[in-house]
Structures are given as C-alpha cells and as structure tokens.
Design a protein around this motif. Structure first.
Motif, PDB file in Angstrom:
ATOM      1  N   SER A  37      -4.153  -7.397   0.829  1.00 12.98           N
ATOM      2  CA  SER A  37      -4.449  -6.184   0.661  1.00 12.98           C
ATOM      3  C   SER A  37      -3.224  -5.197   0.803  1.00 12.98           C
ATOM      4  O   SER A  37      -3.419  -4.090  -0.063  1.00 12.98           O
ATOM      5  CB  SER A  37      -5.483  -5.844   1.841  1.00 12.98           C
ATOM      6  OG  SER A  37      -6.474  -6.685   1.745  1.00 12.98           O
ATOM      7  N   MET A  92      -1.374  -5.301  -2.409  1.00 17.79           N
ATOM      8  CA  MET A  92      -1.976  -4.649  -3.486  1.00 17.79           C
ATOM      9  C   MET A  92      -2.262  -3.251  -3.560  1.00 17.79           C
ATOM     10  O   MET A  92      -2.299  -2.409  -4.589  1.00 17.79           O
ATOM     11  CB  MET A  92      -3.271  -5.365  -4.044  1.00 17.79           C
ATOM     12  CG  MET A  92      -3.247  -6.898  -4.407  1.00 17.79           C
ATOM     13  SD  MET A  92      -1.705  -7.173  -5.607  1.00 17.79           S
ATOM     14  CE  MET A  92      -2.309  -6.280  -7.114  1.00 17.79           C
ATOM     15  N   ARG A  93      -2.358  -2.946  -2.420  1.00 18.54           N
ATOM     16  CA  ARG A  93      -2.270  -1.071  -2.245  1.00 18.54           C
ATOM     17  C   ARG A  93      -1.082  -0.695  -2.583  1.00 18.54           C
ATOM     18  O   ARG A  93      -1.134   0.606  -3.088  1.00 18.54           O
ATOM     19  CB  ARG A  93      -2.666  -0.733  -0.813  1.00 18.54           C
ATOM     20  CG  ARG A  93      -4.091  -1.370  -0.121  1.00 18.54           C
ATOM     21  CD  ARG A  93      -5.254  -0.613  -0.999  1.00 18.54           C
ATOM     22  NE  ARG A  93      -5.522  -1.314  -2.442  1.00 18.54           N
ATOM     23  CZ  ARG A  93      -5.929  -2.484  -2.370  1.00 18.54           C
ATOM     24  NH1 ARG A  93      -6.447  -3.139  -1.488  1.00 18.54           N
ATOM     25  NH2 ARG A  93      -6.171  -2.968  -3.693  1.00 18.54           N
ATOM     26  N   ASP A 122      -1.217  -0.424  -6.449  1.00 17.05           N
ATOM     27  CA  ASP A 122      -2.096   0.555  -6.773  1.00 17.05           C
ATOM     28  C   ASP A 122      -1.442   1.994  -6.525  1.00 17.05           C
ATOM     29  O   ASP A 122      -1.455   2.943  -7.428  1.00 17.05           O
ATOM     30  CB  ASP A 122      -3.313   0.620  -5.980  1.00 17.05           C
ATOM     31  CG  ASP A 122      -4.234  -0.528  -6.304  1.00 17.05           C
ATOM     32  OD1 ASP A 122      -4.247  -1.226  -7.322  1.00 17.05           O
ATOM     33  OD2 ASP A 122      -5.132  -0.977  -5.306  1.00 17.05           O
ATOM     34  N   ILE A 153       1.204   2.208  -9.551  1.00 24.06           N
ATOM     35  CA  ILE A 153       0.492   2.552 -10.921  1.00 24.06           C
ATOM     36  C   ILE A 153       0.080   3.850 -11.040  1.00 24.06           C
ATOM     37  O   ILE A 153      -0.074   4.529 -11.897  1.00 24.06           O
ATOM     38  CB  ILE A 153      -0.707   1.667 -11.043  1.00 24.06           C
ATOM     39  CG1 ILE A 153      -0.028   0.153 -11.060  1.00 24.06           C
ATOM     40  CG2 ILE A 153      -1.538   2.038 -12.281  1.00 24.06           C
ATOM     41  CD1 ILE A 153      -1.069  -1.073 -11.379  1.00 24.06           C
ATOM     42  N   ALA A 154      -0.395   4.620  -9.661  1.00 28.85           N
ATOM     43  CA  ALA A 154      -0.859   5.959  -9.891  1.00 28.85           C
ATOM     44  C   ALA A 154       0.186   7.122 -10.161  1.00 28.85           C
ATOM     45  O   ALA A 154       0.016   8.028 -10.626  1.00 28.85           O
ATOM     46  CB  ALA A 154      -1.419   6.431  -8.553  1.00 28.85           C
ATOM     47  N   ARG A 162      -0.361  -7.681 -10.989  1.00 28.41           N
ATOM     48  CA  ARG A 162      -1.950  -7.749 -10.811  1.00 28.41           C
ATOM     49  C   ARG A 162      -2.230  -8.906 -11.584  1.00 28.41           C
ATOM     50  O   ARG A 162      -3.131  -9.647 -11.424  1.00 28.41           O
ATOM     51  CB  ARG A 162      -2.562  -6.327 -11.524  1.00 28.41           C
ATOM     52  CG  ARG A 162      -2.332  -5.066 -10.626  1.00 28.41           C
ATOM     53  CD  ARG A 162      -2.821  -4.052 -11.236  1.00 28.41           C
ATOM     54  NE  ARG A 162      -4.231  -3.967 -11.124  1.00 28.41           N
ATOM     55  CZ  ARG A 162      -5.093  -3.252 -10.348  1.00 28.41           C
ATOM     56  NH1 ARG A 162      -4.476  -2.499  -9.461  1.00 28.41           N
ATOM     57  NH2 ARG A 162      -6.227  -3.399 -10.373  1.00 28.41           N
TER      58      ARG A 162
END
Length: 300
Positions: free
Chosen positions: A130, A133-134, A137, A140-141, A176
């Motif tokens: 978790s 991968m956060r 994320d 990627i933003a 990912r």
C-alpha cells in the motif's frame, strides 16, 4: 498344405514434427510486418547515427558563418546548413546519437527501477504494498515534463544528468505492470515451494518473480525507450536540453523553428522525421515482442 506367407507389420505413419516453442514465437514476431518494419528502421537509424559520421565527416564544433543557411545541395552540403554553418546532415547524425543513447539508457534505468519496485510491492503485499504503490500514484500525478523543466533550470543539462532524471521519472508505469505480474506469480507452486523450503524473499523475487515477468518487462522497456526519446525532444524543444555544441533532435527543432517562415524547411523536417520514425519503430517492436511473449499464442 498351403504355404502361409507372413505379412510384414505395417509401419506407423511418420508423425509431423512440431515446431519448437522458440521457433513458433519467432515466427509470430516475424509474421508481424509492423514489428519487422520497426526492427529494420531501428537498425538503419543505428547505422546512420553511429557509423554515418565515420564516412560523412563534418565539423560540428566550430561555427562557419560564411556557409550559414545554405540550401540542400549547395557547396556539397546534402541537407544544407543551419544558421551558424553546421552541416545539417552531419548534425542529424550527432543529434541522433544523443537522442538514442539517452532514450535507451533512460528506458533501461526506468525499467530496472520499476521492475524491482513493483516485484517487491506485489510479492510482499500488505501495508508495504500500500505504501509503495501510493508513492507510485503520487509520482504519476505529477507530470514528468514539469519535473524535468524544474531540474533543468537548477542544474546544467548534460547527457548523464538527463539519463538519470528521465529514468527516475519514468519508472512508475513499469512498477505498476510488474506489481500486477508479481501478485499473480507469488501464488504459483514453485514460489510457494521455495518459501516452504526456507528460501529468502530476495531469492524468490530475483529467481522467480522477475524472471517470469520478463515478457512484460521487455515489452514495456521498448515503450519506455520511445517515451524517453520523446521526453528528450520535449525538453530540448523548450530550450532545456543539452547545451551546444552538443545537440539532439529536439534541439535541432528549436534552432530551426524560427527560420521556417523564411522557407528553411531543411532545419526542422529532417529532425522531426527522425523523431517520428524512431518512436514509431520502437512502438512497432514492442507490439511484435508482445506477440513473441504471448502465452496464449504459444498454444496455437
């Protein structure tokens, strides 16, 4: 008594030879015409950029204003010269070396980082997955071009720096993909067996998870190289690329864009044509490699 003649046993019909899995996979790759086209284009560009300067030698260091802005064919310059007298064809070769080297190196770096990150996250799972991968994320933003522009204003752009920066902002997508593969593979029998025998997590990841994800990794690596070449062109077009006398295809576009209104098409069309062709070639190769590593296709 009549003689009974023994009839020879019927010989079994020869069984058709089945092609080896490697040959079937290679046949699937070569049957993809776009993949073969991409491979041929890439080889031709490698020859053009890295062997071309050995046969078509030009001075890409010292300016020569007496031969500035010559049209293609004038004074022996096949593609003319730019605003400071550099031969455009020779500069196209040198620029191609920079773009391809940065693209290949950054793509490989991004793939390596993303593969290990995704394999660890998917294999370990739980809160580790978790958190990892956060981070992905969040990365990627943030637009990669924005980060590259900020770093380019802080430090002087160079080939090693651009390789490092592009690699560090491009590993998120392969992370990912490999994570998804890792989640699927960690429940396989051979992974469970190595854990039951006391094998370490690092051994399971390096010996089983990553090697069995090689198809996804290699296919994604080709797209990472294409994306890295485009990123180099973006940054250089905005004036934040490698500094002169070094150049790349994006920098050539930047230098020539202001002269196109005067009809100097040879300053941008060749570089733009090279960028498009090389990126399309890598994408076509990636599609062909996807067919090569396709598990369902191996059963056909």
């Amino acid at each position: 008594m009549s003689d009974v003649t023994a009839t020879p046993a019927a010989t079994p019909a020869p069984q058709p030879r089945t092609a080896k899995p490697g040959r079937r996979a290679l046949a699937r790759f070569t049957s993809n015409r776009l993949a073969v086209f991409g491979l041929i284009v890439l080889v031709l560009f490698l020859i053009f950029c890295f062997l071309g300067p050995l046969f078509y030698q030009t001075d890409q260091v010292h300016t020569n204003l007496s031969e500035a802005s010559l049209r293609p064919g004038e004074r022996g310059h096949l593609l003319g010269t730019d605003d400071v007298g550099y031969d455009v064809l020779g500069r196209l070769m040198i620029a191609g070396q920079t773009s391809i080297i940065i693209g290949l190196a950054a793509g490989v770096l991004a793939t390596l980082i993303g593969s290990f990150w995704g394999a660890i996250a998917g294999y370990v799972g739980g809160w580790v997955d978790s958190v990892m991968m956060r981070i992905v994320d969040a990365g990627i933003a943030i637009p990669a071009t924005f980060l590259l522009l900020i770093i380019s204003t802080i430090a002087r752009p160079s080939v090693p720096l651009m390789i490092l920066v592009i690699g560090l902002v491009s590993w998120l997508v392969p992370a990912r993909l490999v994570r998804a593969e890792s989640i699927s593979l960690k429940s396989r029998e051979y992974v469970l067996a190595i854990r039951a025998m006391g094998g370490t997590h690092s051994r399971a990841i390096t010996r089983h998870i990553i090697p069995n994800s090689v198809g996804t990794i290699i296919v994604n690596a080709t797209f990472q190289v294409a994306d890295a070449i485009l990123l180099v062109a973006y940054i250089s077009f905005l004036g934040m690329g490698v500094q002169k006398p070094a150049t790349d295809w994006g920098a050539m576009l930047t230098s020539g864009i202001s002269y196109t209104y005067g009809g100097a098409w040879w300053l941008i069309l060749p570089a733009g044509f090279c960028i498009v062709l090389v990126v399309v070639a890598f994408n076509c190769i990636g599609d062909g490699l996807r067919d090569y590593f396709d598990v369902k296709g191996r059963l056909k």
